[in-house]
Design a protein around this motif. Structure first.
Motif, PDB file in Angstrom:
ATOM      1  N   GLU A  26       0.834  -1.209   0.000  1.00  0.00           N
ATOM      2  CA  GLU A  26       0.000   0.000   0.000  1.00  0.00           C
ATOM      3  C   GLU A  26       0.866   1.256   0.000  1.00  0.00           C
ATOM      4  OE1 GLU A  26      -3.523   2.193   2.583  1.00  0.00           O
ATOM      5  OE2 GLU A  26      -2.770   0.250   3.246  1.00  0.00           O
ATOM      6  N   TRP A  27       1.968   1.232   0.756  1.00  0.00           N
ATOM      7  CA  TRP A  27       2.858   2.395   0.823  1.00  0.00           C
ATOM      8  C   TRP A  27       3.442   2.715  -0.554  1.00  0.00           C
ATOM      9  CZ3 TRP A  27       8.175   3.130   0.083  1.00  0.00           C
ATOM     10  CH2 TRP A  27       8.644   4.381   0.481  1.00  0.00           C
ATOM     11  N   VAL A  28       3.897   1.704  -1.284  1.00  0.00           N
ATOM     12  CA  VAL A  28       4.456   1.935  -2.623  1.00  0.00           C
ATOM     13  C   VAL A  28       3.385   2.480  -3.554  1.00  0.00           C
ATOM     14  CG1 VAL A  28       5.506   0.845  -4.657  1.00  0.00           C
ATOM     15  CG2 VAL A  28       6.266   0.201  -2.361  1.00  0.00           C
ATOM     16  N   ARG A  29       2.207   1.908  -3.512  1.00  0.00           N
ATOM     17  CA  ARG A  29       1.117   2.404  -4.367  1.00  0.00           C
ATOM     18  C   ARG A  29       0.768   3.847  -4.039  1.00  0.00           C
ATOM     19  NH1 ARG A  29      -1.096  -2.473  -2.843  1.00  0.00           N
ATOM     20  NH2 ARG A  29      -2.783  -1.364  -1.789  1.00  0.00           N
ATOM     21  N   ASN A  30       0.774   4.220  -2.753  1.00  0.00           N
ATOM     22  CA  ASN A  30       0.498   5.603  -2.360  1.00  0.00           C
ATOM     23  C   ASN A  30       1.575   6.552  -2.877  1.00  0.00           C
ATOM     24  OD1 ASN A  30      -1.850   4.909  -1.031  1.00  0.00           O
ATOM     25  ND2 ASN A  30      -0.892   4.806   0.975  1.00  0.00           N
ATOM     26  N   GLU A  31       2.836   6.160  -2.737  1.00  0.00           N
ATOM     27  CA  GLU A  31       3.937   6.998  -3.237  1.00  0.00           C
ATOM     28  C   GLU A  31       3.849   7.134  -4.758  1.00  0.00           C
ATOM     29  OE1 GLU A  31       6.620   8.601  -1.429  1.00  0.00           O
ATOM     30  OE2 GLU A  31       5.158   8.260   0.154  1.00  0.00           O
ATOM     31  N   ALA A  32       3.530   6.042  -5.442  1.00  0.00           N
ATOM     32  CA  ALA A  32       3.385   6.084  -6.897  1.00  0.00           C
ATOM     33  C   ALA A  32       2.225   6.989  -7.299  1.00  0.00           C
ATOM     34  CB  ALA A  32       3.181   4.670  -7.446  1.00  0.00           C
ATOM     35  N   SER A  33       1.137   6.936  -6.561  1.00  0.00           N
ATOM     36  CA  SER A  33      -0.012   7.807  -6.842  1.00  0.00           C
ATOM     37  C   SER A  33       0.359   9.275  -6.723  1.00  0.00           C
ATOM     38  CB  SER A  33      -1.171   7.499  -5.887  1.00  0.00           C
ATOM     39  OG  SER A  33      -1.689   6.226  -6.147  1.00  0.00           O
ATOM     40  N   GLU A  34       1.125   9.606  -5.707  1.00  0.00           N
ATOM     41  CA  GLU A  34       1.559  10.989  -5.525  1.00  0.00           C
ATOM     42  C   GLU A  34       2.486  11.412  -6.676  1.00  0.00           C
ATOM     43  OE1 GLU A  34       2.023  14.822  -3.811  1.00  0.00           O
ATOM     44  OE2 GLU A  34       0.476  13.273  -3.694  1.00  0.00           O
ATOM     45  N   GLY A  35       3.393  10.542  -7.073  1.00  0.00           N
ATOM     46  CA  GLY A  35       4.265  10.837  -8.206  1.00  0.00           C
ATOM     47  C   GLY A  35       3.476  11.022  -9.494  1.00  0.00           C
ATOM     48  N   LYS A  36       2.484  10.172  -9.712  1.00  0.00           N
ATOM     49  CA  LYS A  36       1.636  10.291 -10.899  1.00  0.00           C
ATOM     50  C   LYS A  36       0.862  11.601 -10.868  1.00  0.00           C
ATOM     51  CE  LYS A  36      -2.074   7.991 -13.398  1.00  0.00           C
ATOM     52  NZ  LYS A  36      -3.070   6.913 -13.357  1.00  0.00           N
ATOM     53  N   ARG A  37       0.303  11.933  -9.720  1.00  0.00           N
ATOM     54  CA  ARG A  37      -0.473  13.174  -9.581  1.00  0.00           C
ATOM     55  C   ARG A  37       0.384  14.390  -9.917  1.00  0.00           C
ATOM     56  NH1 ARG A  37      -1.128  17.328  -6.380  1.00  0.00           N
ATOM     57  NH2 ARG A  37       0.437  16.657  -4.885  1.00  0.00           N
ATOM     58  N   ARG A  38       1.645  14.370  -9.488  1.00  0.00           N
ATOM     59  CA  ARG A  38       2.554  15.497  -9.716  1.00  0.00           C
ATOM     60  C   ARG A  38       3.245  15.432 -11.073  1.00  0.00           C
ATOM     61  NH1 ARG A  38       6.701  15.807  -5.256  1.00  0.00           N
ATOM     62  NH2 ARG A  38       7.293  17.618  -6.462  1.00  0.00           N
TER      63      ARG A  38
END
Length: 65
Positions: A26-38
């Protein structure tokens, strides 16, 4: 190593190494989501897996071979 919110705001890119373990994290997916958003996500596949659904439209480097 997990990072603080202030560390995340300073990043110029987020490199995600997709593997069976990282897809389940879940932590990796959350970090990836933030990177995608930015708009700074750099996906890299280190195993022959499917990325989580939210990231399947992105091209990534395949280093699994």
């Amino acid at each position: 190593m997990k990072s603080s919110k202030s560390d995340r705001c300073k990043r110029s890119c987020v490199i995600v190494l997709w593997s069976a373990a990282s897809v389940a994290s879940e932590w990796v997916r959350n970090e990836a989501s933030e990177g995608k958003r930015r708009g700074i996500l750099v996906p890299v596949f280190i195993e022959q897996i499917d990325a989580p659904l939210a990231f399947r439209s992105l091209n990534g480097a395949d280093l699994s071979a």
